[in-house]
Design an enzyme around this catalytic site. Structure first.
Site, PDB file in Angstrom:
ATOM      1  CG  HIS A  14      64.731  32.188  73.529  1.00 12.04           C
ATOM      2  ND1 HIS A  14      65.992  31.639  74.110  1.00 12.04           N
ATOM      3  CD2 HIS A  14      63.881  32.186  74.328  1.00 12.04           C
ATOM      4  CE1 HIS A  14      65.604  31.326  75.465  1.00 12.04           C
ATOM      5  NE2 HIS A  14      64.134  31.829  75.461  1.00 12.04           N
ATOM      6  CG  HIS A  15      62.166  35.908  68.147  1.00  8.90           C
ATOM      7  ND1 HIS A  15      61.559  37.106  68.443  1.00  8.90           N
ATOM      8  CD2 HIS A  15      61.664  34.520  68.379  1.00  8.90           C
ATOM      9  CE1 HIS A  15      60.331  35.184  69.154  1.00  8.90           C
ATOM     10  NE2 HIS A  15      60.174  33.990  68.322  1.00  8.90           N
TER      11      HIS A  15
END
Length: 529
Positions: free
Chosen positions: A465-466
């Site tokens: 989730h980057h």
């Protein structure tokens, strides 16, 4: 850190603040707004705070999600042991990636939908990007040394006396110690050291190749997001700052090539001298695309007038994340909070000098019903320097329609090879005492051949989730660039993008602190404006 002192300070601020909150005040005449900031997350909250420090500058912050009082966030959001708000659609966008390429399943793309943005639902890891990350960017004015003042300005560091850290910034950063982490995480650190890795006291230091507890922006179990740290009650009460929540932006309004305001999903139009998009890697890209700022072919396909033909959404990159999962022995696993506490940050055998391209994180984020012992944990393996690039696009002009996302994980063969190496390292650590003493059995991959391990990867791979780089920063001569070195969108005026979407490449670590730093860095441009 003394959590009592922190609580005392925020209580005193609340008492001193006016009871009339300006985020509820009526919109002023549109001509009085100097700047509209779209999105109150990791970058937007910073910009709203810094730009409104000049009392003559009138700032409007538009947030698509709710706006809780700074110290009254719902527990599902504030609890640091809960990530992604448990996918509650009131606080999380519910995006999912398209199935395609090497990975054969849909992957959730968690993004926060609340003042504070994804900083309100993330893992609260507070580590800076490495100097090597900025060297890869290779942009004048954007080296680690250039960003260091902003990194220091944003934080109040507890647990390290290194002069590279700040002592009076809005964001509390607490360095965990061995005494603060769980028995499993402590065993992970010891087993990793037994495999020849160094203990690291400060992952922001010169040498980060090793294992240790995380620094976190958590106080008393509360994830301190930017809506809390920056948008304090005193800031929210500034007469020249208006915060308007539950306000989804459809698109940018242009007068020729000049941005003059925004149109909300409701059809309402608000004008200003400048617009800053800080809606995140997915949100900012989608707004640009709906506004005719993007690939001309895509705009034409949807009947959107082309304002400027730019490669918006074509260079998306994120960290792939694999769960080496274990069933734990219930009688010895012990406490399971904090759920995230320690990591190994190291290099694969094919990494370039100075590059740290692998993370292994010891975490209790595990669906315990999947364990035969009804309790388990994971050693989560991330490839932090992926080569593969994905894309984001839209297939509808409807602002409520989710953008399409293809992370294109492991498309490059080298990415598969390095992730596989990381998984084997995680398993080796899991087979080493004292961590092995806590394990009943391995759940995934529970296989030995490379083919079987990669089959498990293909069917279970997740994201760290980057996401970054949907609107990369760069010189006009760079064919991938969407914004210039001051975050201004190429080919138009009055429009900036300031969030993770402008990173030219993904850093080798969690992105939140670096997003805050770039917002601080850009805010300096307004100091004398």
């Amino acid at each position: 850190m003394s959590s009592g002192n922190y609580n005392d300070s925020i209580q005193n601020e609340a008492i001193e603040a006016s009871t009339e909150l300006h985020h509820d005040k009526s919109l002023q005449d549109s001509e009085t707004f100097n700047v509209i900031i779209v999105g109150g997350g990791s970058a937007g909250a910073v910009l709203a705070t810094r730009l409104s420090e000049q009392t003559s500058r009138h700032v409007l912050l538009l947030e698509a999600g709710h706006s809780p009082e700074p110290y009254n966030y719902p527990r599902i959001v504030s609890n640091s042991d809960v990530l992604g708000a448990n996918l509650n659609p009131e606080y999380e966008w519910g995006y999912a990636t398209n199935i395609g390429g090497y990975i054969d399943h849909e992957i959730g793309a968690i993004r926060g939908k609340i003042l504070g943005g994804s900083s309100a639902v993330n893992g609260a890891v507070a580590i800076r990007s490495r100097p090597e990350d900025f060297k890869r960017w290779n942009l004048p004015g954007w080296s680690y040394e250039d960003l260091l003042p902003s990194f220091k300005k944003l934080e109040t560091r507890h647990g390290s006396d290194d002069p590279i850290h700040g002592r009076s910034g809005p964001l509390p950063v607490v360095q965990l110690t061995q005494a603060d982490i769980t028995p499993m995480q402590d065993a992970f650190v010891k087993s990793t050291i037994a495999n020849g890795y160094k203990a690291i006291d400060d992952f922001d230091g010169t040498d980060a190749n090793g294992v240790g507890p995380y620094p976190m922006n958590i106080v008393n179990g509360v994830r301190v997001n930017t809506g809390i740290a920056y948008l304090t009650e005193n800031v929210r009460n500034r007469k020249n700052l208006t915060i308007r929540a539950d306000s989804m932006v459809d698109r940018i309004i242009f007068d020729g090539k000049k941005a003059v305001g925004v149109r909300l999903a409701t059809g309402e139009e608000i004008h200003a001298k400048e617009v800053i998009l800080s809606a995140g890697t997915y949100g900012s890209a989608a707004i640009l695309l709906r506004s005719g700022v993007g690939p001309a072919e895509q705009s034409n396909k949807l009947g959107i007038p082309v304002v400027v033909d730019l490669p918006v959404g074509l260079n998306l990159v994120d960290h792939p994340f694999y769960y080496n999962a274990y069933a734990a022995k219930p009688d010895v696993i012990g406490d399971q909070s904090p759920v995230i506490g320690a990591k190994l940050w190291t290099n694969s055998s094919s990494a370039t000098p100075g590059e740290l391209d692998l993370h292994i994180t010891a975490t209790h984020l595990f669906p315990h019903e999947m364990s035969p012992t009804k309790v388990g944990f994971v050693l989560a393996v991330a490839l932090t320097r992926p080569i593969s690039r994905g894309r984001i696009w839209i297939e509808s002009k409807d602002p409520k329609a989710a953008p399409k996302i293809d992370l294109n994980f492991l498309a490059a063969e080298q990415d598969k090879t390095r992730l596989l190496e990381g998984i084997k390292l995680a398993r080796k650590i899991g087979q080493t005492a004292p961590l092995s003493d806590l394990i009943h059995s391995e759940i995934t991959p529970a296989a030995d051949s490379d083919e079987e391990i990669l089959a498990s990867v293909r069917s279970t791979l997740d994201t760290y989730h980057h996401p970054v780089a949907s609107a990369p920063m760069g010189q006009l001569s760079n064919p991938n660039a969407v914004v210039d070195l001051e975050a201004k969108v190429h080919g138009v005026t009055g429009l900036r993008v300031v969030d993770a979407s402008i990173f030219p490449d993904v850093p080798s670590v969690a992105t939140n602190v670096t997003v805050i730093a770039i917002a601080e860095h850009i805010a300096k441009l307004y100091t004398n404006a």
